[in-house]
Design a protein around this motif. Structure first.
Motif, PDB file in Angstrom:
ATOM      1  N   UNK A 159       0.701  -1.124   0.021  1.00 47.89           N
ATOM      2  CA  UNK A 159       0.045   0.055   0.054  1.00 47.89           C
ATOM      3  C   UNK A 159       1.071   1.453   0.010  1.00 47.89           C
ATOM      4  N   UNK A 160       1.844   1.340   0.856  1.00 44.52           N
ATOM      5  CA  UNK A 160       2.829   2.471   0.740  1.00 44.52           C
ATOM      6  C   UNK A 160       3.477   2.761  -0.360  1.00 44.52           C
ATOM      7  N   UNK A 161       3.810   1.543  -1.096  1.00 46.97           N
ATOM      8  CA  UNK A 161       4.485   1.725  -2.591  1.00 46.97           C
ATOM      9  C   UNK A 161       3.673   2.242  -3.552  1.00 46.97           C
ATOM     10  N   UNK A 162       2.331   1.663  -3.579  1.00 48.36           N
ATOM     11  CA  UNK A 162       1.153   2.203  -4.486  1.00 48.36           C
ATOM     12  C   UNK A 162       1.109   3.561  -4.184  1.00 48.36           C
ATOM     13  N   UNK A 163       1.140   4.207  -3.100  1.00 51.15           N
ATOM     14  CA  UNK A 163       0.824   5.472  -3.034  1.00 51.15           C
ATOM     15  C   UNK A 163       1.901   6.376  -3.307  1.00 51.15           C
ATOM     16  N   UNK A 164       3.129   6.168  -3.111  1.00 48.98           N
ATOM     17  CA  UNK A 164       4.219   7.000  -3.449  1.00 48.98           C
ATOM     18  C   UNK A 164       4.398   6.484  -5.103  1.00 48.98           C
ATOM     19  N   UNK A 165       4.053   5.280  -5.623  1.00 46.15           N
ATOM     20  CA  UNK A 165       4.076   5.331  -7.246  1.00 46.15           C
ATOM     21  C   UNK A 165       3.048   6.255  -7.682  1.00 46.15           C
ATOM     22  N   UNK A 166       1.858   6.183  -7.096  1.00 40.81           N
ATOM     23  CA  UNK A 166       0.736   7.223  -7.805  1.00 40.81           C
ATOM     24  C   UNK A 166       1.252   8.537  -7.842  1.00 40.81           C
ATOM     25  N   UNK A 167       2.268   9.101  -6.803  1.00 39.75           N
ATOM     26  CA  UNK A 167       2.338  10.299  -6.919  1.00 39.75           C
ATOM     27  C   UNK A 167       3.735  10.775  -7.989  1.00 39.75           C
ATOM     28  N   UNK A 168       4.463   9.593  -8.196  1.00 36.89           N
ATOM     29  CA  UNK A 168       5.463   9.530  -9.066  1.00 36.89           C
ATOM     30  C   UNK A 168       4.894   9.527 -10.553  1.00 36.89           C
ATOM     31  N   UNK A 169       3.926   8.624 -10.831  1.00 41.89           N
ATOM     32  CA  UNK A 169       3.083   8.536 -12.254  1.00 41.89           C
ATOM     33  C   UNK A 169       2.600   9.855 -12.504  1.00 41.89           C
ATOM     34  N   UNK A 170       2.157  10.634 -11.434  1.00 49.54           N
ATOM     35  CA  UNK A 170       1.603  11.933 -12.067  1.00 49.54           C
ATOM     36  C   UNK A 170       2.608  12.980 -12.472  1.00 49.54           C
ATOM     37  N   UNK A 171       3.926  12.721 -12.032  1.00 46.09           N
ATOM     38  CA  UNK A 171       4.752  13.646 -12.418  1.00 46.09           C
ATOM     39  C   UNK A 171       5.734  12.970 -13.623  1.00 46.09           C
ATOM     40  N   UNK A 172       5.619  11.709 -13.962  1.00 44.90           N
ATOM     41  CA  UNK A 172       6.339  11.213 -15.131  1.00 44.90           C
ATOM     42  C   UNK A 172       5.710  10.147 -15.733  1.00 44.90           C
ATOM     43  N   UNK A 173       5.731   9.808 -16.830  1.00 37.74           N
ATOM     44  CA  UNK A 173       5.084   9.052 -17.696  1.00 37.74           C
ATOM     45  C   UNK A 173       6.114   8.522 -18.732  1.00 37.74           C
ATOM     46  N   UNK A 174       6.366   7.202 -18.787  1.00 31.63           N
ATOM     47  CA  UNK A 174       7.425   6.595 -19.807  1.00 31.63           C
ATOM     48  C   UNK A 174       6.736   6.915 -21.309  1.00 31.63           C
ATOM     49  N   UNK A 196      13.173   5.463 -17.028  1.00 28.68           N
ATOM     50  CA  UNK A 196      12.041   4.552 -17.554  1.00 28.68           C
ATOM     51  C   UNK A 196      12.286   3.078 -17.319  1.00 28.68           C
ATOM     52  N   UNK A 197      13.412   2.541 -17.569  1.00 27.55           N
ATOM     53  CA  UNK A 197      13.558   1.123 -17.003  1.00 27.55           C
ATOM     54  C   UNK A 197      13.351   1.051 -15.532  1.00 27.55           C
ATOM     55  N   UNK A 198      13.928   1.755 -14.536  1.00 20.38           N
ATOM     56  CA  UNK A 198      13.601   2.018 -13.150  1.00 20.38           C
ATOM     57  C   UNK A 198      11.982   2.165 -12.770  1.00 20.38           C
ATOM     58  N   UNK A 199      11.444   3.081 -13.459  1.00 20.16           N
ATOM     59  CA  UNK A 199      10.126   3.148 -13.565  1.00 20.16           C
ATOM     60  C   UNK A 199       9.117   1.855 -13.817  1.00 20.16           C
ATOM     61  N   UNK A 200       9.454   1.192 -14.729  1.00 16.41           N
ATOM     62  CA  UNK A 200       8.676   0.048 -15.367  1.00 16.41           C
ATOM     63  C   UNK A 200       8.972  -1.153 -14.460  1.00 16.41           C
ATOM     64  N   UNK A 201      10.169  -1.284 -13.847  1.00 13.27           N
ATOM     65  CA  UNK A 201      10.402  -2.418 -12.864  1.00 13.27           C
ATOM     66  C   UNK A 201       9.538  -2.120 -11.636  1.00 13.27           C
ATOM     67  N   UNK A 202       9.568  -0.956 -11.343  1.00 12.48           N
ATOM     68  CA  UNK A 202       9.013  -0.425 -10.165  1.00 12.48           C
ATOM     69  C   UNK A 202       7.632  -0.890 -10.068  1.00 12.48           C
ATOM     70  N   UNK A 203       7.057  -0.500 -11.242  1.00 16.99           N
ATOM     71  CA  UNK A 203       5.433  -0.757 -11.517  1.00 16.99           C
ATOM     72  C   UNK A 203       5.265  -2.179 -11.777  1.00 16.99           C
ATOM     73  N   UNK A 204       6.180  -3.099 -12.030  1.00 15.60           N
ATOM     74  CA  UNK A 204       5.960  -4.418 -12.360  1.00 15.60           C
ATOM     75  C   UNK A 204       6.137  -4.900 -10.714  1.00 15.60           C
TER      76      UNK A 204
END
Length: 457
Positions: free
Chosen positions: A263-278, A301-309
């Protein structure tokens, strides 16, 4: 002929109006598949209920001992919540003495002042000790009650899922009740019971530290150090499965921490997802393939996609993540497991089962380098071949083995030698002639196999 006519004229359940034919396994064509399904389902149900009963038995034994311990300490701590009867008696005796003594101005030793029983109030530490220990006792007894109910639920589930009906009705009843088990989260309840029991233990530890603060400083520090060490080990066992998926340690707190982390990672990722899109893929490119390309190129972009996966994989739970991590391991783990397993085979029926699976294993497409996994490196191949060859020779030379068993085992060995990795050893085995003067029965067997597998030579 007359007998056949009489039999055809006899009334049956099918031709009598209003008569329902009896239900048997042969009245419906689905019986065979449903029977096979029920065999597998009943094995799964037996394992599930056995696990429930095992957990319940362990909880009942522990709660019996633990509740007795907490009750003993409560019998001592409860005295601190009420006025001591001896202090009350001493107060009123002192009052009577003061009233009965004449005030004639003579010098007398005054009595020390005693606390008034009507103004008694328990200390804060005494209140906290009893609150923590009573909560611990109540939770422990609740766990014992739920464990008893769990054993009853397991017996009821097995009784209801195995009625005397035809297979398709039994399967429907079983599936209906199994879906109810999942809908009401009974497996989660079973996993939560040890967590409640652990909570009651730590509540007792907390009350014990508060109780010892005002008793003795040395005893308090020694006990607090032991409790701190136990809590540290418990916390380590709870956190290590989140980091190392192959860890055998696990506590009920691990699952809670797992989903809190997701849940914490989802919340942090949603914030980053608003600031950056691959970068978006071309129209003709599949999105997953495009993400693989971005991962190979590296960068943010690779870091972002690995994090989402990673978040997506962890969302399915700890068990599924462990399975995924295990399946992604190098094939060397299979080689270590198989090569440590083969030397433990010391019975002929076990070796026969191994030899029967050699051709299919070495031709497998699911395993990378199957010959290395099964046989090992070049230095281990002769030892593996000698084991198969020795098994074949024992089967041919022993009079205690029946003829058909010996021929079957030897045929399996020679069929294993047909595989490319063992072909050279198979050629060597078939070139060994029967020894002169040996058991005639074994020689006949050996010569028969020569004729069948002559292409080896």
């Amino acid at each position: 002929m007359a007998q056949n006519i009489e039999m055809e004229a006899m009334p049956t359940a099918q031709n009598v109006p209003g008569r329902v034919p009896p239900e048997t396994n042969f009245t419906d064509g689905s019986g065979a598949i449903f029977s096979f399904y029920l065999e597998r389902a009943e094995k799964d149900d037996d394992k599930m209920t056995e696990n429930w009963k095992g957990d319940a038995d362990g909880i009942l034994v522990f709660t019996g001992l633990f509740s007795a311990t907490v009750a003993t300490f409560l019998a001592i701590s409860l005295q601190n919540l009420t006025q001591n009867s001896q202090d009350t008696s001493a107060f009123y005796l002192a009052r009577l003495y003061q009233l009965s003594t004449p005030d004639n101005g003579s010098a007398s030793t005054p009595l020390p002042p005693l606390p008034d029983p009507s103004s008694f109030s328990p200390s804060a530490s005494a209140i906290w000790v009893n609150v923590l220990w009573f909560l611990s006792l109540v939770i422990s007894l609740t766990c014992a009650l739920l464990a008893t109910l769990l054993k009853q639920w397991a017996r009821r589930y097995l009784r209801l899922t195995r009625p005397a009906h035809v297979p398709h009705k039994r399967a429907r009843i079983r599936d209906y009740l199994k879906e109810g088990v999942d809908k009401f989260y009974l497996p989660s309840v079973v996993e939560a019971l040890p967590g409640l029991l652990h909570a009651s233990v730590f509540l007792f530890f907390a009350g014990l530290t508060v109780f010892l603060v005002r008793i003795n400083d040395i005893v308090f520090k020694a006990t607090l150090s032991c409790i701190s060490a136990s809590a540290s080990l418990y916390l380590f066992a709870s956190l290590i499965p989140l980091i190392r998926h192959d860890s055998p340690f696990h506590t009920p707190l691990s699952t809670m921490l797992w989903f809190c982390d997701v849940g914490f990672q989802r919340a942090v990722f949603s914030i980053f997802n608003r600031l950056y899109t691959p970068p978006l893929p071309p129209r003709t490119t599949n999105i997953d393939h495009w993400h693989d390309i971005l991962v190979e190129n590296g960068g943010f972009s690779a870091f972002f996609i690995r994090w989402r996966r990673r978040i997506s994989h962890r969302s399915y739970g700890m068990v599924n993540e462990v399975k995924r991590a295990a399946l992604e391991q190098h094939w060397g783990i299979d080689a270590r497991a198989i090569q440590s397993f083969i030397p433990t085979l010391d019975e002929d029926h076990e070796i026969e089962r191994l030899v029967a699976g050699i051709p299919g294993f070495l031709r497998s497409r699911e395993i990378r380098t199957p010959s290395v996994v099964l046989i090992g490196r070049h230095t281990s191949a002769p030892e593996f071949g000698d084991m198969v060859l020795g098994f074949m020779r024992r089967s041919l030379s022993s009079d205690a083995i029946p003829e058909d068993v010996a021929m079957r085992r030897s045929a399996l060995c020679l069929k294993a030698f047909e595989v490319d990795q063992l072909r050279a050893l198979g050629r060597y085995a078939c070139q060994q002639p029967p020894r002169q003067g040996s058991c005639q029965r074994g020689s006949v067997r050996h010569c028969q196999l020569y004729r069948v597998y002559w292409p080896f030579r």
